[in-house]
Write a protein that holds these residues in place. Structure first.
Motif, mmCIF file in Angstrom:
data_model
loop_
_atom_site.group_PDB
_atom_site.id
_atom_site.type_symbol
_atom_site.label_atom_id
_atom_site.label_comp_id
_atom_site.label_asym_id
_atom_site.label_seq_id
_atom_site.Cartn_x
_atom_site.Cartn_y
_atom_site.Cartn_z
ATOM 1 N N ASP A 138 -8.087 7.926 -10.876
ATOM 2 C CA ASP A 138 -7.514 7.934 -12.219
ATOM 3 C C ASP A 138 -7.060 9.351 -12.566
ATOM 4 O O ASP A 138 -7.848 10.292 -12.504
ATOM 5 N N LYS A 139 -5.783 9.491 -12.904
ATOM 6 C CA LYS A 139 -5.226 10.800 -13.252
ATOM 7 C C LYS A 139 -4.469 10.687 -14.568
ATOM 8 O O LYS A 139 -3.253 10.786 -14.611
ATOM 9 N N GLY A 140 -5.205 10.446 -15.647
ATOM 10 C CA GLY A 140 -4.563 10.336 -16.959
ATOM 11 C C GLY A 140 -3.849 9.019 -17.122
ATOM 12 O O GLY A 140 -4.476 7.973 -17.214
ATOM 13 N N ASP A 141 -2.505 9.057 -17.147
ATOM 14 C CA ASP A 141 -1.719 7.834 -17.332
ATOM 15 C C ASP A 141 -1.340 7.168 -16.016
ATOM 16 O O ASP A 141 -0.627 6.166 -16.011
ATOM 17 N N THR A 142 -1.775 7.731 -14.897
ATOM 18 C CA THR A 142 -1.481 7.138 -13.595
ATOM 19 C C THR A 142 -2.776 6.966 -12.811
ATOM 20 O O THR A 142 -3.800 7.554 -13.128
ATOM 21 N N ALA A 143 -2.699 6.150 -11.778
ATOM 22 C CA ALA A 143 -3.855 5.939 -10.904
ATOM 23 C C ALA A 143 -3.348 5.547 -9.522
ATOM 24 O O ALA A 143 -2.230 5.053 -9.367
ATOM 25 N N ILE A 144 -4.179 5.782 -8.545
ATOM 26 C CA ILE A 144 -3.938 5.296 -7.189
ATOM 27 C C ILE A 144 -5.088 4.357 -6.874
ATOM 28 O O ILE A 144 -6.253 4.678 -7.112
ATOM 29 N N ILE A 145 -4.769 3.183 -6.349
ATOM 30 C CA ILE A 145 -5.786 2.188 -6.019
ATOM 31 C C ILE A 145 -5.565 1.722 -4.589
ATOM 32 O O ILE A 145 -4.428 1.592 -4.147
ATOM 33 N N ALA A 146 -6.644 1.518 -3.876
ATOM 34 C CA ALA A 146 -6.603 0.925 -2.539
ATOM 35 C C ALA A 146 -7.946 0.264 -2.281
ATOM 36 O O ALA A 146 -8.991 0.840 -2.583
ATOM 37 N N VAL A 147 -7.912 -0.958 -1.765
ATOM 38 C CA VAL A 147 -9.128 -1.650 -1.382
ATOM 39 C C VAL A 147 -8.904 -2.182 0.027
ATOM 40 O O VAL A 147 -8.034 -3.025 0.248
ATOM 41 N N ASP A 148 -9.660 -1.632 0.949
ATOM 42 C CA ASP A 148 -9.516 -1.965 2.363
ATOM 43 C C ASP A 148 -9.600 -3.472 2.576
ATOM 44 O O ASP A 148 -10.504 -4.126 2.086
ATOM 45 N N GLY A 149 -8.627 -4.003 3.260
ATOM 46 C CA GLY A 149 -8.647 -5.414 3.602
ATOM 47 C C GLY A 149 -7.823 -6.320 2.709
ATOM 48 O O GLY A 149 -7.402 -7.371 3.142
ATOM 49 N N TRP A 150 -7.573 -5.918 1.437
ATOM 50 C CA TRP A 150 -6.789 -6.836 0.608
ATOM 51 C C TRP A 150 -5.838 -6.178 -0.357
ATOM 52 O O TRP A 150 -5.005 -6.846 -0.952
ATOM 53 N N LEU A 151 -5.879 -4.878 -0.554
ATOM 54 C CA LEU A 151 -4.919 -4.220 -1.437
ATOM 55 C C LEU A 151 -4.602 -2.851 -0.858
ATOM 56 O O LEU A 151 -5.450 -1.966 -0.867
ATOM 57 N N GLY A 152 -3.390 -2.719 -0.320
ATOM 58 C CA GLY A 152 -2.981 -1.433 0.230
ATOM 59 C C GLY A 152 -2.814 -0.392 -0.858
ATOM 60 O O GLY A 152 -2.737 -0.711 -2.042
ATOM 61 N N ARG A 153 -2.740 0.861 -0.465
ATOM 62 C CA ARG A 153 -2.636 1.976 -1.409
ATOM 63 C C ARG A 153 -1.415 1.804 -2.296
ATOM 64 O O ARG A 153 -0.299 1.651 -1.819
ATOM 65 N N GLN A 154 -1.648 1.813 -3.629
ATOM 66 C CA GLN A 154 -0.575 1.643 -4.593
ATOM 67 C C GLN A 154 -0.717 2.651 -5.723
ATOM 68 O O GLN A 154 -1.822 2.981 -6.121
ATOM 69 N N GLU A 155 0.416 3.097 -6.211
ATOM 70 C CA GLU A 155 0.424 3.932 -7.411
ATOM 71 C C GLU A 155 0.599 3.024 -8.610
ATOM 72 O O GLU A 155 1.373 2.066 -8.570
ATOM 73 N N CYS A 156 -0.131 3.317 -9.662
ATOM 74 C CA CYS A 156 -0.139 2.453 -10.837
ATOM 75 C C CYS A 156 0.046 3.307 -12.098
ATOM 76 O O CYS A 156 -0.254 4.485 -12.098
ATOM 77 N N GLU A 157 0.488 2.641 -13.161
ATOM 78 C CA GLU A 157 0.612 3.309 -14.468
ATOM 79 C C GLU A 157 -0.289 2.610 -15.462
ATOM 80 O O GLU A 157 -0.390 1.388 -15.480
ATOM 81 N N ARG A 158 -0.958 3.420 -16.294
ATOM 82 C CA ARG A 158 -1.822 2.867 -17.330
ATOM 83 C C ARG A 158 -0.945 2.188 -18.373
ATOM 84 O O ARG A 158 -0.001 2.789 -18.876
ATOM 85 N N VAL A 159 -1.283 0.931 -18.691
ATOM 86 C CA VAL A 159 -0.496 0.184 -19.686
ATOM 87 C C VAL A 159 -1.343 -0.251 -20.872
ATOM 88 O O VAL A 159 -0.827 -0.880 -21.787
ATOM 89 N N GLY A 160 -2.622 0.050 -20.854
ATOM 90 C CA GLY A 160 -3.469 -0.337 -21.970
ATOM 91 C C GLY A 160 -4.912 0.018 -21.719
ATOM 92 O O GLY A 160 -5.278 0.514 -20.675
ATOM 93 N N ILE A 161 -5.718 -0.255 -22.750
ATOM 94 C CA ILE A 161 -7.157 -0.001 -22.610
ATOM 95 C C ILE A 161 -7.925 -1.292 -22.704
ATOM 96 O O ILE A 161 -7.399 -2.325 -22.988
#
Length: 161
Positions: A138-161
């Motif tokens: 988590d880097k403020g309004d952006t994030a990087i997520i990856a879960v081995d086996g089912w979700l490759g590395r993706q860049e994401c934007e915060r859209v809500g809380i």
């Protein structure tokens, strides 16, 4: 040093005793229906602690694993309220993350009808949860997520809380 229960024989030290005591208090708060199944998993977890005997600092290894176990039990059994949450839009999906003030700060990520739990690790910037191929960074309004086996590395934007 507080006394440890016999089940922790060979693992108890000045460093680990308070964490074992807290772990036992957390386990007492878990509902009786869950306790039977949790008891088996807890015994299996205790057996994994013996891998710390091969470490340079066994007491610190046991304390770290115990803090992770407390964090896991508190979050999974809803014994602690989330500190905050965030919703992220990624290329392939939208995901929800909840952040907790546990002995090792943690986050749970809900995506594709699956829940993953991550523990805070040192980062040069932002908050990096997880390790290797399983991360939520988590880097403020952006994030990087990856879960081995089912979700490759993706860049994401915060859209809500």
């Amino acid at each position: 040093m507080s006394a440890c229960k016999p089940v922790y024989d060979g693992l108890c030290s000045q460093t680990t005793a308070p964490w074992f005591a807290q772990l036992d208090r957390v386990r007492q708060r878990i509902d009786e229906d869950v306790t039977a199944r949790a008891g088996q998993r807890h015994q299996q977890w205790i057996e994994t602690l013996h891998t710390c005997n091969n470490k340079q600092t066994p007491s610190q290894c046991v304390a770290e694993k115990t803090k992770r176990r407390i964090s896991y039990l508190e979050v999974q059994n809803h014994l602690i309220k989330q500190r905050t949450s965030a919703t992220y839009q990624c290329y392939a999906t939208k995901l929800k993350a909840h952040f907790y003030d546990t002995p090792i700060p943690s986050a749970t990520v809900y995506v594709f009808d699956t829940t993953e739990m991550f523990f805070l690790n040192p980062a040069g910037s932002g908050s990096r949860y997880g390790e290797d191929n399983n991360i939520l960074w988590d880097k403020g309004d952006t994030a990087i997520i990856a879960v081995d086996g089912w979700l490759g590395r993706q860049e994401c934007e915060r859209v809500g809380i």
